[in-house]
Motif scaffolding. Structure first.
Motif, PDB file in Angstrom:
ATOM      1  N   ALA A 151       0.564  -1.130   0.260  1.00 50.62           N
ATOM      2  CA  ALA A 151       0.136   0.192  -0.018  1.00 50.62           C
ATOM      3  C   ALA A 151       0.663   1.317   0.026  1.00 50.62           C
ATOM      4  CB  ALA A 151      -0.982  -0.073   1.418  1.00 50.62           C
ATOM      5  N   SER A 152       2.131   1.309  -0.926  1.00 51.51           N
ATOM      6  CA  SER A 152       2.947   2.518  -0.744  1.00 51.51           C
ATOM      7  C   SER A 152       2.856   2.926  -1.950  1.00 51.51           C
ATOM      8  CB  SER A 152       4.185   1.844  -0.710  1.00 51.51           C
ATOM      9  OG  SER A 152       4.714   0.963  -1.188  1.00 51.51           O
ATOM     10  N   GLY A 153       1.910   2.981  -3.127  1.00 53.62           N
ATOM     11  CA  GLY A 153       2.098   3.619  -4.075  1.00 53.62           C
ATOM     12  C   GLY A 153       2.966   2.559  -5.219  1.00 53.62           C
ATOM     13  N   TYR A 157       8.265   3.075  -2.364  1.00 57.05           N
ATOM     14  CA  TYR A 157       9.871   3.897  -1.513  1.00 57.05           C
ATOM     15  C   TYR A 157       9.253   3.415  -0.063  1.00 57.05           C
ATOM     16  CZ  TYR A 157       9.266   8.074  -4.621  1.00 57.05           C
ATOM     17  OH  TYR A 157       9.415   8.617  -5.675  1.00 57.05           O
ATOM     18  N   PRO A 158      11.122   3.054   0.394  1.00 58.31           N
ATOM     19  CA  PRO A 158      11.235   2.836   1.992  1.00 58.31           C
ATOM     20  C   PRO A 158      10.727   4.434   2.475  1.00 58.31           C
ATOM     21  CG  PRO A 158      12.892   3.474   0.152  1.00 58.31           C
ATOM     22  CD  PRO A 158      11.982   3.676  -0.628  1.00 58.31           C
ATOM     23  N   PRO A 159      11.047   4.773   3.904  1.00 57.58           N
ATOM     24  CA  PRO A 159      10.467   3.823   4.867  1.00 57.58           C
ATOM     25  C   PRO A 159       9.435   3.121   4.583  1.00 57.58           C
ATOM     26  CG  PRO A 159      11.225   5.476   5.428  1.00 57.58           C
ATOM     27  CD  PRO A 159      10.984   6.127   3.860  1.00 57.58           C
ATOM     28  N   LEU A 160       8.164   3.815   4.403  1.00 57.37           N
ATOM     29  CA  LEU A 160       6.807   3.110   3.722  1.00 57.37           C
ATOM     30  C   LEU A 160       7.132   1.674   4.252  1.00 57.37           C
ATOM     31  CD1 LEU A 160       4.023   4.082   4.820  1.00 57.37           C
ATOM     32  CD2 LEU A 160       3.169   4.665   2.569  1.00 57.37           C
ATOM     33  N   ILE A 162       8.732  -0.396   4.274  1.00 60.11           N
ATOM     34  CA  ILE A 162       9.811  -1.305   4.576  1.00 60.11           C
ATOM     35  C   ILE A 162       8.460  -1.845   6.261  1.00 60.11           C
ATOM     36  CG2 ILE A 162      11.573  -1.471   6.829  1.00 60.11           C
ATOM     37  CD1 ILE A 162      12.266  -1.051   3.381  1.00 60.11           C
ATOM     38  N   GLN A 163       7.188  -0.854   6.468  1.00 59.26           N
ATOM     39  CA  GLN A 163       6.399  -0.919   7.580  1.00 59.26           C
ATOM     40  C   GLN A 163       5.709  -2.568   7.111  1.00 59.26           C
ATOM     41  OE1 GLN A 163       4.765   2.472   8.022  1.00 59.26           O
ATOM     42  NE2 GLN A 163       6.077   3.496   9.597  1.00 59.26           N
ATOM     43  N   PRO A 253      16.757   6.834   2.324  1.00 58.45           N
ATOM     44  CA  PRO A 253      15.608   6.619   1.517  1.00 58.45           C
ATOM     45  C   PRO A 253      15.621   7.856  -0.060  1.00 58.45           C
ATOM     46  CG  PRO A 253      15.959   7.668   3.450  1.00 58.45           C
ATOM     47  CD  PRO A 253      16.767   8.020   3.637  1.00 58.45           C
ATOM     48  N   THR A 254      16.191   9.092  -0.128  1.00 54.10           N
ATOM     49  CA  THR A 254      16.590   9.535  -0.791  1.00 54.10           C
ATOM     50  C   THR A 254      16.931   8.461  -2.378  1.00 54.10           C
ATOM     51  OG1 THR A 254      16.620  11.312   0.108  1.00 54.10           O
ATOM     52  CG2 THR A 254      16.887  11.455  -2.260  1.00 54.10           C
ATOM     53  N   LEU A 257      14.787   5.969  -4.190  1.00 50.66           N
ATOM     54  CA  LEU A 257      14.021   7.072  -5.190  1.00 50.66           C
ATOM     55  C   LEU A 257      15.246   6.868  -6.147  1.00 50.66           C
ATOM     56  CD1 LEU A 257      12.871   8.012  -2.597  1.00 50.66           C
ATOM     57  CD2 LEU A 257      11.868  10.289  -3.889  1.00 50.66           C
TER      58      LEU A 257
ATOM     59  N   GLN B 129       3.547  10.036  10.932  1.00 54.74           N
ATOM     60  CA  GLN B 129       2.296   9.496  10.552  1.00 54.74           C
ATOM     61  C   GLN B 129       1.360   9.118  11.495  1.00 54.74           C
ATOM     62  OE1 GLN B 129       3.717   5.937   9.891  1.00 54.74           O
ATOM     63  NE2 GLN B 129       3.405   5.880   8.607  1.00 54.74           N
ATOM     64  N   ASP B 193       9.358   9.314  10.433  1.00 59.65           N
ATOM     65  CA  ASP B 193       8.749   7.868  10.318  1.00 59.65           C
ATOM     66  C   ASP B 193       9.380   7.631   8.484  1.00 59.65           C
ATOM     67  OD1 ASP B 193       6.709   9.459   9.200  1.00 59.65           O
ATOM     68  OD2 ASP B 193       5.747   8.837  11.578  1.00 59.65           O
ATOM     69  N   VAL B 194       7.935   8.569   7.809  1.00 59.61           N
ATOM     70  CA  VAL B 194       8.040   7.545   6.454  1.00 59.61           C
ATOM     71  C   VAL B 194       8.794   9.213   5.434  1.00 59.61           C
ATOM     72  CG1 VAL B 194       7.220   5.631   7.333  1.00 59.61           C
ATOM     73  CG2 VAL B 194       6.064   7.777   6.061  1.00 59.61           C
ATOM     74  N   ILE B 195       8.372   9.164   5.092  1.00 56.49           N
ATOM     75  CA  ILE B 195       8.585  10.183   3.546  1.00 56.49           C
ATOM     76  C   ILE B 195       7.109  10.882   3.903  1.00 56.49           C
ATOM     77  CG2 ILE B 195       9.259  11.591   1.285  1.00 56.49           C
ATOM     78  CD1 ILE B 195      10.854   8.958   1.001  1.00 56.49           C
ATOM     79  N   ILE B 210      12.294  13.716   5.205  1.00 56.15           N
ATOM     80  CA  ILE B 210      12.504  13.041   4.405  1.00 56.15           C
ATOM     81  C   ILE B 210      13.611  12.284   5.819  1.00 56.15           C
ATOM     82  CG2 ILE B 210      14.308  11.498   3.314  1.00 56.15           C
ATOM     83  CD1 ILE B 210      13.601  13.571   1.224  1.00 56.15           C
ATOM     84  N   ILE B 234       2.400   9.448  -0.446  1.00 60.99           N
ATOM     85  CA  ILE B 234       1.936   8.824   0.496  1.00 60.99           C
ATOM     86  C   ILE B 234       2.312   8.448   1.389  1.00 60.99           C
ATOM     87  CG2 ILE B 234       2.379   7.001  -0.974  1.00 60.99           C
ATOM     88  CD1 ILE B 234      -0.041   5.762  -0.426  1.00 60.99           C
ATOM     89  N   GLY B 351      11.514   0.557  12.333  1.00 57.01           N
ATOM     90  CA  GLY B 351      11.333  -0.736  11.158  1.00 57.01           C
ATOM     91  C   GLY B 351       9.742  -0.559  11.222  1.00 57.01           C
ATOM     92  N   THR B 352       9.027  -0.872  12.230  1.00 55.66           N
ATOM     93  CA  THR B 352       7.750  -0.415  12.403  1.00 55.66           C
ATOM     94  C   THR B 352       7.043   0.692  11.999  1.00 55.66           C
ATOM     95  OG1 THR B 352       7.047  -0.961  14.215  1.00 55.66           O
ATOM     96  CG2 THR B 352       7.851  -2.680  13.916  1.00 55.66           C
ATOM     97  N   ALA B 353       5.776   0.511  11.880  1.00 54.86           N
ATOM     98  CA  ALA B 353       4.854   1.420  11.790  1.00 54.86           C
ATOM     99  C   ALA B 353       4.226   2.440  13.583  1.00 54.86           C
ATOM    100  CB  ALA B 353       3.172   1.620  11.416  1.00 54.86           C
TER     101      ALA B 353
END
Lengths: 538, 394
Positions: A151-153, A157-160, A162-163, A253-254, A257, B129, B193-195, B210, B234, B351-353
């Protein structure tokens, strides 16, 4: 093929009397025919049906998205499931529908158009098709594992990413398999084109579809391993304690990309160059006039392919690259407008002072030309860094890439199916239904996607399940358009099936302006094996 | 001159489309710019759009002329011309020159928008988030900004009828970013956390946050008002629900706001911005850090705070959405030793949400954790006191 009108070929149709003799070991019946086949026509057919099935599946997901976005508020889906829909819709359409459809075309047409008996590596050809099945099962199956699909697109993309749960691992594995399949397919296509052309078929006499695929295949070989590397790093970040994309461990993370879009931008051209090839053959056929600039079309295709390697940063203007980086990628991206413009001008010059008729393939080709040009304009707008910053990740971008991928790549695929189906199946499709399909697609598509430009300009981000009230009106129209477009594809499905089952017999040269070898040298219906003895092209 | 005419024409065209739309909101243009950079962006888009329209008219004119004139049914006969070097050189060179004309003003704007030097003030923006944190570097104000739209306006599933939607549905927050008009404000944007993407169209800013890196952007608003945007990248389940509201005030009003906001801030190193009866920044920091709260007081405050901070993932039912968002009802953490529960909430799970929630006040965290340990099927009977949170922070 501009030179075709001056091309003379030795021998007549009965060259294939020889091929007929092989017919007794034609296709075996039943499932094993498809399982074991090494015949380029069978494999091409399987690729195309696979792509069509995935297209309907990905389309169903898109209709789910548009249903949720019909009005503000959450009516149908949990937001996380909505994100899965956008993600898997993207992956399925890119890797499951558009790319396999073009490989299907390559399988069918490359041997026929260069006068070879089959692909260079028929068994590998079989394997590259059948690899698609487990990959598709992994992608679709990921909806049914705990946590739901990725569900990240589609850009992962990380870190999303990774979760998320095990579905991401399934997606990574699917991408690996699809990459292997694409690389094998590309090697096959390159080898076939470079080694198996009929005597006299020089490179600069090849139909443009073959040229565009030759260049596309090189792009695929160059970038699929890059994607494989990127997703492997994701996998090890997820499970084996590496920190490629984790700042806390010294990663960035970049960097993902950068690597992803180094693959991703050539990927865009992988999905559009074969479309250019198809259109470059259909327009001259119905204008009854040679393509205006054959050589410049070849050079323009090659330039676009080379430029595609130095523009990836235009997907990342909001990452915060230094001014010099942003400017470099802006200039390089704007430069692509030049060869693309050359192509559009060439197509119009081909139509100019022709003697046009407007059967369904021509309608879709002209639809392609109009709407792809609009997608080109919005691409130019997005190339301008400051403007991109205000439009990045909005619906303007969604509108832009659907104009180039749906009314670009997909319309070309549909045009190509209507154009070659009579040759492939030996039967003629229903012209009335074809025209109905075209007009409904045209209306539905523009209603669905043109308003999305306005939504983006007004600041509506993509990949959101719900939105502010000022976006409501255009979203409603967009959803209505999407449903018209989606359901009109069922007409296409019906038309293709009805043609294969009970179409009227087609002529050998169904389109009087068509001039490549499959029309000039092969009977309709074609024998199972063609060009067992290569034709001589002068 | 030409631009002026074109602009008039576009206003006319827009009015026409707008009148077609009657009362409904059929917006077709970039929102009105309010900073020098966003004004440049607006003009750039405007100029390029019109160049495209002119090319469009020429290209489509030629194409449709051809479609109508050069058709067999109109009696056309195909000529066989092809290849013409002069024409091909012209249609390569002319677009190239047009592109240079577009690139020049765009380059100036890029250099301008990247120049974050000599800012009057800096604000650090941290994305979580799914909320934003604003930390005023000079003025010492720091707070979180959450979606303010009530859930009952959003939820319409399973035949539910949503409550009537606010005018700024999904684009409203509890604590907006307040800035002075006419000052160069530099944003230092990052993520926890995330981008994420900090995107306010009218300010001409769309910048990824970031994790682990700080990127900057700047704006100088020249008109007091409220400007809305939302997360553009997202970032998970609630990506659609993290709006941004920027309120631009005159420097005097801004100074007054800073004074007021500072008064609401918890004094450093002490406890409790909020009492359990009135959670999260709504009251002055009067609560006594050493006060002992009863289990019921903590639970009832915790329920509200849980709904605001935790229920998006762990769900109001405590069942979560496994595996990404585990259940709290009956979980080992929420029913086991306190220390592990406190550590999870304060430090998150890398490493988790699960993000760290150390930015919340001690009293709020005490209430939330007490609630989690005593709601649904969890019956530990433990009341966690703010002092325990303060201790666990060390």
């Amino acid at each position: 093929m501009s030179t075709a009108s001056h091309t003379h070929v030795s021998g007549a149709l009965d060259d294939h009397g020889h091929a007929e003799a092989h017919d007794h070991h034609g296709p075996p019946a039943g499932f094993t025919r498809w399982m074991y086949t090494t015949n380029h026509k069978d494999i091409g057919t399987m690729y195309l049906w696979f792509a069509f099935f995935m297209f309907l599946l990905g389309g169903t997901m898109a209709l789910g998205i548009r249903a949720e976005l019909f009005k503000p508020g959450l009516q149908f889906f949990d937001p996380e499931f909505f994100n899965s829909l956008t993600t898997v819709h993207g992956l399925v359409m890119v890797f499951g529908a558009i790319m396999p459809a073009f490989v299907g075309f390559a399988n069918w047409l490359v041997p026929l158009q260069i006068g070879s008996a089959d692909m260079a590596f028929p068994r590998m050809n079989n394997w590259s098709f059948w690899l698609l099945i487990p990959a598709a099962l992994l992608l679709i199956g990921s909806f049914f594992v705990p946590g739901g699909a990725a569900a990240s697109g589609w850009t992962l993309y990380p870190p999303l990413v990774i979760q998320q749960g095990i579905s991401v691992d399934m997606t990574i594995l699917a991408v690996h398999i699809l990459g292997a399949s694409s690389i094998m397919g590309s090697i096959n296509i390159i080898t076939t084109i470079l080694n198996m052309r009929a005597p006299g078929m020089t490179l600069m006499k090849m139909p443009l579809f073959v040229w565009t695929w030759l260049i596309t295949a090189y792009l695929l070989i160059a970038v699929m391993p890059v994607l494989a590397g990127a997703v492997t790093m994701l996998l090890t970040d997820r499970h084996f304690g590496t920190s490629f994309f984790n700042a806390a461990g010294g990663g960035d993370p970049t960097m993902f990309l950068h690597i992803f879009w180094f693959f991703g931008h050539p990927e865009v051209y992988i999905m559009i160059l074969p479309a250019f090839g198809i259109i470059s053959q259909i327009l001259p056929a119905f204008a009854r006039k040679p393509l205006f600039g054959y050589a410049s079309m070849v050079y323009a295709t090659a330039s676009i392919a080379i430029l595609s390697f130095i523009v990836w940063g235009h997907h990342m203007f909001t990452v915060g690259m230094p001014a010099a980086g942003n400017l470099f990628f802006m200039y390089a991206t704007m430069l692509i407008a030049v060869p693309t413009g050359v192509k559009v001008f060439n197509w119009i010059a081909t139509m100019w002072k022709g003697e046009m008729t407007f059967e369904t393939p021509m309608l879709f080709a002209i639809g392609f030309l109009c709407l792809f040009t609009i997608g080109g304009f919005s691409g130019l707008v997005l190339a301008i860094v400051p403007v991109d910053i205000t439009l990045h990740n909005t619906y303007y971008v969604v509108a832009h890439f659907h104009y180039v991928l749906v009314s670009g790549a997909l319309f070309a695929i549909i045009a190509g199916i209507y154009f070659w189906l009579p040759k492939w199946s030996g039967k003629m499709y229903n012209e009335g239904l074809g025209k109905l399909h075209f007009w409904l697609s045209m209306i539905g598509f523009n209603l669905a996607f043109f308003p999305q430009h306005f939504l983006g300009l007004a600041g509506m981000p993509r990949r959101i399940p719900d939105y502010a009230l000022q976006f409501a009106e255009w979203n409603m129209w967009s959803s209505i358009g999407a449903f018209i477009f989606g359901f009109s594809q069922l007409i296409f499905l019906y038309n293709v099936i009805a043609t294969i089952r009970s179409g009227k017999p087609a002529e050998q040269k169904q389109w009087e302006g068509a001039d490549s070898l499959e029309w000039t040298h092969l009977p309709t219906p074609m024998p199972y094996h063609t060009f067992v003895t290569p034709p001589i092209v002068r | 001159m030409l631009l002026k005419h074109l602009r008039a024409l576009s206003v006319l065209a827009t009015t026409f489309v707008a009148s077609l739309a009657a009362h409904a909101d059929y917006h077709v243009d970039i929102l009105p710019p309010v900073t020098p950079v966003s004004r440049e962006i607006y003009n750039l888009h405007f100029g390029i759009l019109w160049v495209c329209v002119v090319i469009f008219v020429i290209v489509f004119g030629a194409m449709f002329w051809s479609v109508f004139k050069h058709r067999r049914s109109a009696g056309a006969k195909a000529s066989q011309f092809h290849e013409n070097t002069t024409v091909e050189v012209i249609w390569t060179i002319v677009p190239f020159i047009i592109l240079i004309g577009m690139a020049y003003p765009a380059t100036q704007t890029v250099l301008n928008m990247k120049d974050t030097s000599n800012a009057d003030m800096s604000i650090k923006v941290t994305a979580y988030q799914w909320k934003w944190e604003y930390d005023y570097q000079q003025d010492g104000v720091k707070f979180l900004s959450n979606l303010a739209t009530p859930r009952d306006q959003i939820e319409e599933r399973d035949g539910k009828v949503g409550a009537p939607k606010n005018e700024n549905y999904l684009l409203e927050v509890d604590n907006p970013l307040v800035v002075p008009v006419g000052k160069k404000v530099r944003l230092l944007i990052t993520s926890n956390d995330v981008i994420h993407g900090w995107y306010v169209p009218q300010l001409g800013i769309n910048q990824y946050g970031i994790p682990g890196f700080i990127k900057d952007a700047w704006f100088e608003i020249d008109k007091a008002g409220t400007y809305r945007g939302q997360c553009s990248q997202i970032c998970g389940k609630e990506h659609g629900y993290m709006p941004i509201v920027v309120v631009a005030k005159s420097p005097e009003e801004y100074a007054a706001w800073v004074k007021d906001a500072k008064a609401k801030m918890p004094p450093p190193a002490t406890v409790a911005a909020a009492t359990p009866e009135a959670p999260a920044g709504a009251t002055p920091p009067a609560a006594d850090p050493n006060k002992k709260w009863t289990l019921d007081e903590l639970k009832s405050a915790g329920e509200k705070l849980y709904a605001a901070n935790c229920s998006a993932c762990h769900q109001p039912t405590g069942k979560g959405m496994p595996p990404a968002f585990p259940a709290l009802d009956g979980s080992k953490v929420a029913t086991g030793p306190k220390a592990a529960h406190l550590a999870t909430v304060l430090k998150g799970r890398p490493g988790t949400a699960m993000a760290p929630f150390a930015q919340l006040a001690d009293a709020d965290l005490a209430a939330i954790i007490t609630y989690e340990r005593n709601a649904w099927g969890n019956h530990t009977g433990e009341a966690i006191q703010p002092a325990e949170i303060a201790a666990a922070r060390k």
